[in-house]
Design a protein around this motif. Structure first.
Motif, PDB file in Angstrom:
ATOM      1  N   MET A   1      12.487  58.954  -4.780  1.00  0.00           N
ATOM      2  CA  MET A   1      12.295  58.247  -3.508  1.00  0.00           C
ATOM      3  C   MET A   1      11.966  59.041  -2.337  1.00  0.00           C
ATOM      4  SD  MET A   1      11.603  55.283  -2.625  1.00  0.00           S
ATOM      5  CE  MET A   1      11.848  53.794  -1.744  1.00  0.00           C
ATOM      6  N   ASN A   2      12.706  60.243  -2.107  1.00  0.00           N
ATOM      7  CA  ASN A   2      12.419  60.961  -1.052  1.00  0.00           C
ATOM      8  C   ASN A   2      11.253  61.353  -0.691  1.00  0.00           C
ATOM      9  OD1 ASN A   2      13.231  62.432   1.274  1.00  0.00           O
ATOM     10  ND2 ASN A   2      13.779  64.409   0.108  1.00  0.00           N
ATOM     11  N   HIS A   3      10.356  61.813  -1.710  1.00  0.00           N
ATOM     12  CA  HIS A   3       8.790  61.970  -1.621  1.00  0.00           C
ATOM     13  C   HIS A   3       7.978  60.802  -0.908  1.00  0.00           C
ATOM     14  CE1 HIS A   3       7.926  66.329  -2.869  1.00  0.00           C
ATOM     15  NE2 HIS A   3       9.185  66.134  -3.483  1.00  0.00           N
ATOM     16  N   GLU A   4       8.746  59.642  -1.609  1.00  0.00           N
ATOM     17  CA  GLU A   4       7.725  58.466  -1.103  1.00  0.00           C
ATOM     18  C   GLU A   4       7.948  58.203   0.384  1.00  0.00           C
ATOM     19  OE1 GLU A   4       5.536  55.412  -2.251  1.00  0.00           O
ATOM     20  OE2 GLU A   4       6.060  57.033  -3.361  1.00  0.00           O
ATOM     21  N   ILE A   5       8.975  58.336   0.850  1.00  0.00           N
ATOM     22  CA  ILE A   5       9.199  58.255   2.291  1.00  0.00           C
ATOM     23  C   ILE A   5       8.558  59.242   3.155  1.00  0.00           C
ATOM     24  CG2 ILE A   5      11.033  58.346   4.257  1.00  0.00           C
ATOM     25  CD1 ILE A   5      11.267  55.916   2.561  1.00  0.00           C
ATOM     26  N   LYS A   6       8.619  60.541   2.601  1.00  0.00           N
ATOM     27  CA  LYS A   6       7.561  61.483   3.269  1.00  0.00           C
ATOM     28  C   LYS A   6       6.090  61.161   3.239  1.00  0.00           C
ATOM     29  CE  LYS A   6      10.818  65.529   2.619  1.00  0.00           C
ATOM     30  NZ  LYS A   6      11.076  66.584   2.219  1.00  0.00           N
ATOM     31  N   LYS A   7       5.682  60.622   2.164  1.00  0.00           N
ATOM     32  CA  LYS A   7       4.430  60.357   2.182  1.00  0.00           C
ATOM     33  C   LYS A   7       4.089  59.239   3.257  1.00  0.00           C
ATOM     34  CE  LYS A   7       3.892  61.543  -2.757  1.00  0.00           C
ATOM     35  NZ  LYS A   7       3.543  61.289  -4.009  1.00  0.00           N
ATOM     36  N   ILE A   8       4.755  58.140   3.219  1.00  0.00           N
ATOM     37  CA  ILE A   8       4.733  57.100   4.149  1.00  0.00           C
ATOM     38  C   ILE A   8       4.633  57.684   5.617  1.00  0.00           C
ATOM     39  CG2 ILE A   8       5.622  55.209   5.254  1.00  0.00           C
ATOM     40  CD1 ILE A   8       4.332  54.614   2.527  1.00  0.00           C
ATOM     41  N   SER A   9       5.574  58.738   5.795  1.00  0.00           N
ATOM     42  CA  SER A   9       5.611  59.410   7.198  1.00  0.00           C
ATOM     43  C   SER A   9       4.194  60.230   7.330  1.00  0.00           C
ATOM     44  CB  SER A   9       6.833  60.492   7.336  1.00  0.00           C
ATOM     45  OG  SER A   9       8.013  59.610   7.130  1.00  0.00           O
ATOM     46  N   LYS A  10       3.801  60.615   6.406  1.00  0.00           N
ATOM     47  CA  LYS A  10       2.330  61.631   6.466  1.00  0.00           C
ATOM     48  C   LYS A  10       1.226  60.360   7.125  1.00  0.00           C
ATOM     49  CE  LYS A  10       3.363  65.795   5.946  1.00  0.00           C
ATOM     50  NZ  LYS A  10       2.816  67.052   6.617  1.00  0.00           N
ATOM     51  N   GLU A  32       6.916  47.957   7.004  1.00  0.00           N
ATOM     52  CA  GLU A  32       7.796  47.442   6.142  1.00  0.00           C
ATOM     53  C   GLU A  32       8.236  47.928   4.859  1.00  0.00           C
ATOM     54  OE1 GLU A  32       6.171  43.208   5.589  1.00  0.00           O
ATOM     55  OE2 GLU A  32       5.530  43.173   7.776  1.00  0.00           O
ATOM     56  N   ASN A  33       9.513  47.863   4.460  1.00  0.00           N
ATOM     57  CA  ASN A  33       9.873  48.706   3.058  1.00  0.00           C
ATOM     58  C   ASN A  33      10.022  47.466   2.340  1.00  0.00           C
ATOM     59  OD1 ASN A  33      10.823  50.078   0.919  1.00  0.00           O
ATOM     60  ND2 ASN A  33      12.165  51.303   2.335  1.00  0.00           N
ATOM     61  N   ASN A  34       9.381  46.923   1.572  1.00  0.00           N
ATOM     62  CA  ASN A  34       9.617  45.609   0.715  1.00  0.00           C
ATOM     63  C   ASN A  34      10.099  46.025  -0.548  1.00  0.00           C
ATOM     64  OD1 ASN A  34       8.764  43.633   2.805  1.00  0.00           O
ATOM     65  ND2 ASN A  34       6.747  44.507   2.410  1.00  0.00           N
ATOM     66  N   LYS A  35      10.362  45.181  -1.467  1.00  0.00           N
ATOM     67  CA  LYS A  35      10.867  45.568  -2.639  1.00  0.00           C
ATOM     68  C   LYS A  35       9.846  46.141  -3.706  1.00  0.00           C
ATOM     69  CE  LYS A  35      12.903  43.340  -6.889  1.00  0.00           C
ATOM     70  NZ  LYS A  35      13.289  42.221  -7.656  1.00  0.00           N
ATOM     71  N   ASP A  36       8.664  45.713  -3.515  1.00  0.00           N
ATOM     72  CA  ASP A  36       7.690  46.403  -4.282  1.00  0.00           C
ATOM     73  C   ASP A  36       6.486  47.157  -3.652  1.00  0.00           C
ATOM     74  OD1 ASP A  36       6.613  44.074  -3.160  1.00  0.00           O
ATOM     75  OD2 ASP A  36       5.645  43.512  -4.879  1.00  0.00           O
ATOM     76  N   HIS A  37       6.602  47.074  -2.430  1.00  0.00           N
ATOM     77  CA  HIS A  37       5.404  47.919  -1.813  1.00  0.00           C
ATOM     78  C   HIS A  37       6.116  48.325  -0.281  1.00  0.00           C
ATOM     79  CE1 HIS A  37       4.640  43.638  -0.306  1.00  0.00           C
ATOM     80  NE2 HIS A  37       4.097  44.201   0.810  1.00  0.00           N
ATOM     81  N   PHE A  38       5.058  49.150   0.266  1.00  0.00           N
ATOM     82  CA  PHE A  38       5.228  49.358   1.875  1.00  0.00           C
ATOM     83  C   PHE A  38       4.120  49.024   2.481  1.00  0.00           C
ATOM     84  CE2 PHE A  38       7.642  53.058   0.058  1.00  0.00           C
ATOM     85  CZ  PHE A  38       8.514  53.132   0.943  1.00  0.00           C
ATOM     86  N   GLU A 102     -14.031  43.553  19.550  1.00  0.00           N
ATOM     87  CA  GLU A 102     -13.945  43.953  21.047  1.00  0.00           C
ATOM     88  C   GLU A 102     -13.109  45.305  21.337  1.00  0.00           C
ATOM     89  OE1 GLU A 102     -13.212  40.682  23.476  1.00  0.00           O
ATOM     90  OE2 GLU A 102     -14.544  39.289  22.362  1.00  0.00           O
ATOM     91  N   ASN A 103     -13.459  46.279  20.491  1.00  0.00           N
ATOM     92  CA  ASN A 103     -12.673  47.459  20.847  1.00  0.00           C
ATOM     93  C   ASN A 103     -11.104  47.526  20.481  1.00  0.00           C
ATOM     94  OD1 ASN A 103     -15.335  48.652  21.559  1.00  0.00           O
ATOM     95  ND2 ASN A 103     -14.562  48.960  23.647  1.00  0.00           N
ATOM     96  N   SER A 104     -10.734  46.329  19.692  1.00  0.00           N
ATOM     97  CA  SER A 104      -9.397  46.309  19.227  1.00  0.00           C
ATOM     98  C   SER A 104      -9.406  46.368  17.650  1.00  0.00           C
ATOM     99  CB  SER A 104      -8.631  45.034  19.748  1.00  0.00           C
ATOM    100  OG  SER A 104      -8.492  45.056  21.170  1.00  0.00           O
ATOM    101  N   LEU A 105      -8.708  47.253  17.170  1.00  0.00           N
ATOM    102  CA  LEU A 105      -8.403  47.431  15.746  1.00  0.00           C
ATOM    103  C   LEU A 105      -7.276  47.188  15.274  1.00  0.00           C
ATOM    104  CD1 LEU A 105     -10.348  48.832  13.299  1.00  0.00           C
ATOM    105  CD2 LEU A 105      -9.252  50.902  13.797  1.00  0.00           C
ATOM    106  N   LYS A 106      -7.228  46.485  14.072  1.00  0.00           N
ATOM    107  CA  LYS A 106      -6.070  46.213  13.499  1.00  0.00           C
ATOM    108  C   LYS A 106      -6.056  46.723  11.985  1.00  0.00           C
ATOM    109  CE  LYS A 106      -2.510  42.832  12.131  1.00  0.00           C
ATOM    110  NZ  LYS A 106      -2.216  41.392  11.997  1.00  0.00           N
ATOM    111  N   LEU A 107      -5.370  47.651  11.450  1.00  0.00           N
ATOM    112  CA  LEU A 107      -5.029  48.164  10.172  1.00  0.00           C
ATOM    113  C   LEU A 107      -3.758  47.651   9.470  1.00  0.00           C
ATOM    114  CD1 LEU A 107      -6.104  51.904  10.780  1.00  0.00           C
ATOM    115  CD2 LEU A 107      -7.488  50.158   9.969  1.00  0.00           C
ATOM    116  N   THR A 108      -4.167  47.097   8.282  1.00  0.00           N
ATOM    117  CA  THR A 108      -2.905  46.839   7.541  1.00  0.00           C
ATOM    118  C   THR A 108      -3.090  47.464   6.217  1.00  0.00           C
ATOM    119  OG1 THR A 108      -2.779  44.579   8.622  1.00  0.00           O
ATOM    120  CG2 THR A 108      -1.583  45.025   6.430  1.00  0.00           C
ATOM    121  N   LEU A 109      -2.205  48.317   5.875  1.00  0.00           N
ATOM    122  CA  LEU A 109      -2.161  49.284   4.688  1.00  0.00           C
ATOM    123  C   LEU A 109      -1.113  48.907   3.572  1.00  0.00           C
ATOM    124  CD1 LEU A 109      -2.836  52.757   6.284  1.00  0.00           C
ATOM    125  CD2 LEU A 109      -4.514  50.900   5.630  1.00  0.00           C
ATOM    126  N   TYR A 110      -1.225  48.907   2.287  1.00  0.00           N
ATOM    127  CA  TYR A 110      -0.203  48.481   1.509  1.00  0.00           C
ATOM    128  C   TYR A 110      -0.094  49.681   0.424  1.00  0.00           C
ATOM    129  CZ  TYR A 110      -1.086  43.591   3.154  1.00  0.00           C
ATOM    130  OH  TYR A 110      -1.060  42.710   3.789  1.00  0.00           O
TER     131      TYR A 110
END
Length: 113
Positions: A1-10, A32-38, A102-110
């Motif tokens: 799990m430690n590598h998973e957190i580092k990957k999210i940080s990167k 968000e750190n959900n049960k089955d996904h970030f 209009e020059n606003s961007l929203k990204l949602t990554l899973y």
């Protein structure tokens, strides 16, 4: 799990760098750190970007997740000023939703666990 957190940080580091390099004046991020996904949500205003570039960004971030490539290259994210590192982010996430208005961007990554 430690590598998973580092990957999210990167991933977060790479997205923050991308926003600042492209002139974002206001940036809000949540993780968000959900049960089955970030879930990473990034919203920015006054982005110096075009519809064509957003289309390229969408292709980079929505490439299929590649666990084999990710294992070798995830530590390289956040280490360079090039958009090409977003392709590594794309290999590290399972899904990316992008809204550009209009020059606003929203990204949602899973990233599924």
């Amino acid at each position: 799990m430690n590598h998973e957190i580092k990957k999210i940080s990167k991933i977060i580091d790479e997205l923050s760098t991308f926003c600042l390099l492209h002139g974002a004046k206001l940036m809000n991020m949540s993780v968000e750190n959900n049960k089955d996904h970030f879930k990473i949500i990034l919203e920015m205003d006054n982005l110096d970007y075009s519809n064509k570039k957003v289309s390229r960004l969408e292709k980079l971030l929505n490439c299929p997740r590649q666990a084999e490539m990710e294992e070798f290259y995830w530590e390289l994210t956040g280490e360079s000023d090039h958009d090409s590192e977003l392709s590594i982010v794309g290999m590290m996430v399972d899904k990316a939703d992008i809204v550009f208005e209009e020059n606003s961007l929203k990204l949602t990554l899973y990233r599924y666990k």
